[in-house]
Design a protein around this motif. Sequence first.
Motif, PDB file in Angstrom:
ATOM      1  N   ALA A  53       0.859  -1.191   0.000  1.00 20.07           N
ATOM      2  CA  ALA A  53       0.000   0.000   0.000  1.00 20.07           C
ATOM      3  C   ALA A  53       0.895   1.240   0.000  1.00 20.07           C
ATOM      4  CB  ALA A  53      -0.895  -0.013   1.241  1.00 20.07           C
ATOM      5  N   SER A  54       1.605   1.440  -1.103  1.00 22.42           N
ATOM      6  CA  SER A  54       2.593   2.521  -1.125  1.00 22.42           C
ATOM      7  C   SER A  54       2.890   2.919  -2.564  1.00 22.42           C
ATOM      8  CB  SER A  54       3.894   2.040  -0.458  1.00 22.42           C
ATOM      9  OG  SER A  54       4.906   3.023  -0.555  1.00 22.42           O
ATOM     10  N   THR A  55       3.254   4.199  -2.722  1.00 27.78           N
ATOM     11  CA  THR A  55       3.685   4.695  -4.047  1.00 27.78           C
ATOM     12  C   THR A  55       5.222   4.755  -4.097  1.00 27.78           C
ATOM     13  OG1 THR A  55       3.634   6.956  -3.164  1.00 27.78           O
ATOM     14  CG2 THR A  55       1.631   6.160  -4.285  1.00 27.78           C
ATOM     15  N   SER A  56       5.845   4.247  -3.045  1.00 24.98           N
ATOM     16  CA  SER A  56       7.303   4.356  -2.939  1.00 24.98           C
ATOM     17  C   SER A  56       7.999   3.410  -3.914  1.00 24.98           C
ATOM     18  CB  SER A  56       7.739   4.012  -1.506  1.00 24.98           C
ATOM     19  OG  SER A  56       9.136   3.842  -1.449  1.00 24.98           O
ATOM     20  N   GLN A  57       8.784   4.001  -4.834  1.00 25.50           N
ATOM     21  CA  GLN A  57       9.483   3.168  -5.823  1.00 25.50           C
ATOM     22  C   GLN A  57      10.491   2.253  -5.145  1.00 25.50           C
ATOM     23  OE1 GLN A  57      11.189   6.088  -8.494  1.00 25.50           O
ATOM     24  NE2 GLN A  57       9.433   6.009  -9.888  1.00 25.50           N
ATOM     25  N   ILE A  58      11.199   2.802  -4.156  1.00 25.51           N
ATOM     26  CA  ILE A  58      12.278   2.012  -3.556  1.00 25.51           C
ATOM     27  C   ILE A  58      11.705   0.826  -2.785  1.00 25.51           C
ATOM     28  CG2 ILE A  58      12.442   3.469  -1.473  1.00 25.51           C
ATOM     29  CD1 ILE A  58      15.373   1.701  -3.299  1.00 25.51           C
ATOM     30  N   ARG A  59      10.570   0.989  -2.153  1.00 24.40           N
ATOM     31  CA  ARG A  59       9.983  -0.127  -1.389  1.00 24.40           C
ATOM     32  C   ARG A  59       9.576  -1.260  -2.341  1.00 24.40           C
ATOM     33  NH1 ARG A  59       7.087   4.177   2.094  1.00 24.40           N
ATOM     34  NH2 ARG A  59       8.578   4.381   3.824  1.00 24.40           N
ATOM     35  N   ALA A  60       8.945  -0.885  -3.451  1.00 26.87           N
ATOM     36  CA  ALA A  60       8.543  -1.903  -4.436  1.00 26.87           C
ATOM     37  C   ALA A  60       9.787  -2.588  -5.007  1.00 26.87           C
ATOM     38  CB  ALA A  60       7.724  -1.259  -5.546  1.00 26.87           C
ATOM     39  N   GLU A  61      10.820  -1.793  -5.274  1.00 22.80           N
ATOM     40  CA  GLU A  61      12.062  -2.338  -5.846  1.00 22.80           C
ATOM     41  C   GLU A  61      12.732  -3.303  -4.879  1.00 22.80           C
ATOM     42  OE1 GLU A  61      14.533   0.818  -7.486  1.00 22.80           O
ATOM     43  OE2 GLU A  61      16.327  -0.358  -6.980  1.00 22.80           O
ATOM     44  N   LEU A  62      12.804  -2.935  -3.618  1.00 26.57           N
ATOM     45  CA  LEU A  62      13.449  -3.795  -2.619  1.00 26.57           C
ATOM     46  C   LEU A  62      12.701  -5.128  -2.501  1.00 26.57           C
ATOM     47  CD1 LEU A  62      14.293  -1.214   0.208  1.00 26.57           C
ATOM     48  CD2 LEU A  62      15.920  -2.329  -1.337  1.00 26.57           C
ATOM     49  N   LEU A  63      11.376  -5.063  -2.492  1.00 26.34           N
ATOM     50  CA  LEU A  63      10.582  -6.297  -2.338  1.00 26.34           C
ATOM     51  C   LEU A  63      10.725  -7.185  -3.573  1.00 26.34           C
ATOM     52  CD1 LEU A  63       7.430  -4.670  -0.714  1.00 26.34           C
ATOM     53  CD2 LEU A  63       8.990  -6.286   0.413  1.00 26.34           C
ATOM     54  N   ARG A  64      10.661  -6.575  -4.753  1.00 26.35           N
ATOM     55  CA  ARG A  64      10.777  -7.363  -5.993  1.00 26.35           C
ATOM     56  C   ARG A  64      12.198  -7.925  -6.133  1.00 26.35           C
ATOM     57  NH1 ARG A  64       6.865  -3.208  -8.723  1.00 26.35           N
ATOM     58  NH2 ARG A  64       4.909  -4.420  -8.624  1.00 26.35           N
ATOM     59  N   ASN A  65      13.191  -7.115  -5.766  1.00 25.33           N
ATOM     60  CA  ASN A  65      14.585  -7.610  -5.848  1.00 25.33           C
ATOM     61  C   ASN A  65      14.820  -8.778  -4.896  1.00 25.33           C
ATOM     62  OD1 ASN A  65      15.143  -5.642  -7.704  1.00 25.33           O
ATOM     63  ND2 ASN A  65      16.342  -4.342  -6.314  1.00 25.33           N
ATOM     64  N   ALA A  66      13.985  -8.831  -3.822  1.00 25.83           N
ATOM     65  CA  ALA A  66      14.107  -9.946  -2.860  1.00 25.83           C
ATOM     66  C   ALA A  66      13.352 -11.177  -3.363  1.00 25.83           C
ATOM     67  CB  ALA A  66      13.569  -9.532  -1.490  1.00 25.83           C
ATOM     68  N   GLY A  67      12.690 -11.025  -4.537  1.00 29.29           N
ATOM     69  CA  GLY A  67      12.012 -12.176  -5.135  1.00 29.29           C
ATOM     70  C   GLY A  67      10.545 -12.292  -4.784  1.00 29.29           C
ATOM     71  N   LEU A  68       9.966 -11.258  -4.180  1.00 29.13           N
ATOM     72  CA  LEU A  68       8.542 -11.321  -3.826  1.00 29.13           C
ATOM     73  C   LEU A  68       7.683 -10.910  -5.017  1.00 29.13           C
ATOM     74  CD1 LEU A  68       9.883 -11.329  -0.984  1.00 29.13           C
ATOM     75  CD2 LEU A  68       7.845 -10.142  -0.173  1.00 29.13           C
ATOM     76  N   GLU A  69       6.534 -11.586  -5.138  1.00 27.56           N
ATOM     77  CA  GLU A  69       5.526 -11.190  -6.125  1.00 27.56           C
ATOM     78  C   GLU A  69       4.618 -10.177  -5.421  1.00 27.56           C
ATOM     79  OE1 GLU A  69       6.483 -13.792  -9.377  1.00 27.56           O
ATOM     80  OE2 GLU A  69       5.048 -12.133  -9.209  1.00 27.56           O
ATOM     81  N   GLU A 109      16.235  16.395  -8.414  1.00 31.02           N
ATOM     82  CA  GLU A 109      15.192  15.622  -9.110  1.00 31.02           C
ATOM     83  C   GLU A 109      15.084  14.199  -8.541  1.00 31.02           C
ATOM     84  OE1 GLU A 109      13.484  18.481 -10.498  1.00 31.02           O
ATOM     85  OE2 GLU A 109      12.673  16.473 -10.878  1.00 31.02           O
ATOM     86  N   SER A 110      16.239  13.655  -8.120  1.00 31.90           N
ATOM     87  CA  SER A 110      16.211  12.265  -7.634  1.00 31.90           C
ATOM     88  C   SER A 110      15.775  12.183  -6.174  1.00 31.90           C
ATOM     89  CB  SER A 110      17.615  11.646  -7.780  1.00 31.90           C
ATOM     90  OG  SER A 110      17.677  10.415  -7.095  1.00 31.90           O
ATOM     91  N   ILE A 111      16.136  13.219  -5.377  1.00 33.43           N
ATOM     92  CA  ILE A 111      15.928  13.085  -3.922  1.00 33.43           C
ATOM     93  C   ILE A 111      14.634  13.759  -3.451  1.00 33.43           C
ATOM     94  CG2 ILE A 111      18.391  12.956  -3.410  1.00 33.43           C
ATOM     95  CD1 ILE A 111      18.236  15.980  -2.669  1.00 33.43           C
ATOM     96  N   ARG A 112      13.893  14.380  -4.409  1.00 32.18           N
ATOM     97  CA  ARG A 112      12.759  15.208  -3.963  1.00 32.18           C
ATOM     98  C   ARG A 112      11.698  14.431  -3.166  1.00 32.18           C
ATOM     99  NH1 ARG A 112      11.180  18.170  -8.828  1.00 32.18           N
ATOM    100  NH2 ARG A 112       9.539  19.011  -7.516  1.00 32.18           N
ATOM    101  N   HIS A 113      11.626  13.092  -3.386  1.00 34.97           N
ATOM    102  CA  HIS A 113      10.608  12.326  -2.651  1.00 34.97           C
ATOM    103  C   HIS A 113      11.194  11.597  -1.443  1.00 34.97           C
ATOM    104  CE1 HIS A 113       7.796  13.417  -5.706  1.00 34.97           C
ATOM    105  NE2 HIS A 113       8.492  12.841  -6.659  1.00 34.97           N
ATOM    106  N   SER A 114      12.475  11.846  -1.177  1.00 32.55           N
ATOM    107  CA  SER A 114      13.102  11.161  -0.032  1.00 32.55           C
ATOM    108  C   SER A 114      13.160  12.103   1.153  1.00 32.55           C
ATOM    109  CB  SER A 114      14.542  10.749  -0.381  1.00 32.55           C
ATOM    110  OG  SER A 114      14.518   9.861  -1.444  1.00 32.55           O
ATOM    111  N   LEU A 121       0.676  -4.581   3.022  1.00 36.85           N
ATOM    112  CA  LEU A 121       1.789  -3.958   3.762  1.00 36.85           C
ATOM    113  C   LEU A 121       1.731  -2.441   3.614  1.00 36.85           C
ATOM    114  CD1 LEU A 121       4.625  -3.979   5.177  1.00 36.85           C
ATOM    115  CD2 LEU A 121       5.614  -4.216   2.875  1.00 36.85           C
ATOM    116  N   GLY A 122       1.676  -1.760   4.761  1.00 34.05           N
ATOM    117  CA  GLY A 122       1.748  -0.290   4.763  1.00 34.05           C
ATOM    118  C   GLY A 122       3.074   0.118   5.393  1.00 34.05           C
ATOM    119  N   CYS A 123       3.663   1.201   4.901  1.00 28.24           N
ATOM    120  CA  CYS A 123       4.969   1.640   5.424  1.00 28.24           C
ATOM    121  C   CYS A 123       4.974   3.152   5.613  1.00 28.24           C
ATOM    122  CB  CYS A 123       6.077   1.303   4.428  1.00 28.24           C
ATOM    123  SG  CYS A 123       6.171  -0.421   3.966  1.00 28.24           S
ATOM    124  N   ASP A 124       5.853   3.613   6.487  1.00 31.36           N
ATOM    125  CA  ASP A 124       6.086   5.059   6.575  1.00 31.36           C
ATOM    126  C   ASP A 124       7.452   5.300   7.199  1.00 31.36           C
ATOM    127  OD1 ASP A 124       4.663   7.749   6.177  1.00 31.36           O
ATOM    128  OD2 ASP A 124       5.698   7.947   8.092  1.00 31.36           O
TER     129      ASP A 124
END
Length: 238
Positions: free
Chosen positions: A47-63, A189-194, A112-115
Motif C-alpha cells: 500500500a505505497s507509491t514508494s518506488q524504492i519499497r517496491a524495488e526492494l521487495l521485488r529484488n528480494a524475489g517477492l511477487e 530531481e532524484s531526492i525530492r521524494h526522499s 503492507l503499509g509503510c512510513d
Amino acid sequence: MESSFLPWDLPSRWMGCDEGDYSHLFPLLRAQGYAQACPHMTHLTLASTSQIRAELLRNAGLEIETVAARVDEEAIKAALLAEDAKPRDIADALAEAKARKVAMKGTAGLVLGCDQVLEFDGRVISKCANSGDALELLREMRDKRHSLLSAAVIYEGDKPVWRHVGVARLMMRDASDAYLEDYIARNWESIRHSVGGYKLEEEGVRLMARVDGDYFTVLGLPLVELLSYLTLRGTLPK
Ligand SMILES: Nc1nc2c(ncn2[C@H]2C[C@H](O)[C@@H](COP(=O)(O)OP(=O)(O)OP(=O)(O)O)O2)c(=O)[nH]1
C-alpha cells in the motif's frame, strides 16, 4: 498446482498445459492482470507509491502488487504531534493507516503499509517542498545526528497481524556550503521524494560521517524483519 487455483475465466489457450505446476504461467497471468484473481500468486499488496519499497521487495524475489493508499498523512501527523506522540508512534500510525485503507477495500491476502519519519533535534522532519528548503535542511543537519524510523504494518483481512519499526542513526559530516549547493543542484530531481533530502545508495552517502543501523531501514523499509515474518508464517518458503 490444481487448476482450481487459477481464475475460472483463464483463456483456454493457457489451459493447454498439463495439470502440473502453472508457475511458469505467472508472469503471463500477471501481465494479463490476473494477479488479483489469484491471491496465492501475490505474496503481498504494497500500500505505497514508494518506488524504492517496491524495488526492494521485488529484488528480494517477492511477487507484489502496489496500490496507492492515499491517506492524508499531514493531517494524521498533525493530530499525533498535537498529542505529543513520539516519532516512532507517528511512523507506526501512518504505516497502519495506509495498510488499513487498502485492506478495507477488500484486497485479498496480506497488505503492507509503510512510513518513514526523520527525527532531528527533537523534531519530526517532513519532506522538503523545494530544493531551497532541502538545502536549508542539509545546512541545519550537517555535523549533527539524526534518526530515520521506518515503520511497517501488515494487515490480513480487517486486522493488523504484524508491525515493526526499524531505527537507523546517522551522523552527517560538516559539508561545505559550496558542496551542499552543488549536491542539491545535481540531485534534487532524484531526492525530492526522499525524506531528509538524500538517497543513501546514491550521492547521499557522501553527506554522511557515520551510519548506524540497517541499510534497508535507511531506504525506508525494515526488509529483513519483514522477510523473517513472511518466512515464519509460511508465506515465503523456509
Ligand atoms: N531510494 C531511497 N529512498 C529513500 C531513502 N530514504 C528515504 N527514502 C524514501 C523512502 C520513501 O519512499 C520516502 C519516505 O516517505 P514515505 O515513508 O512517506 O513514503 P512515500 O511518500 O514515498 O510513499 P507512501 O507514503 O508509502 O505511498 O523516502 C534512501 O536512502 N534511498
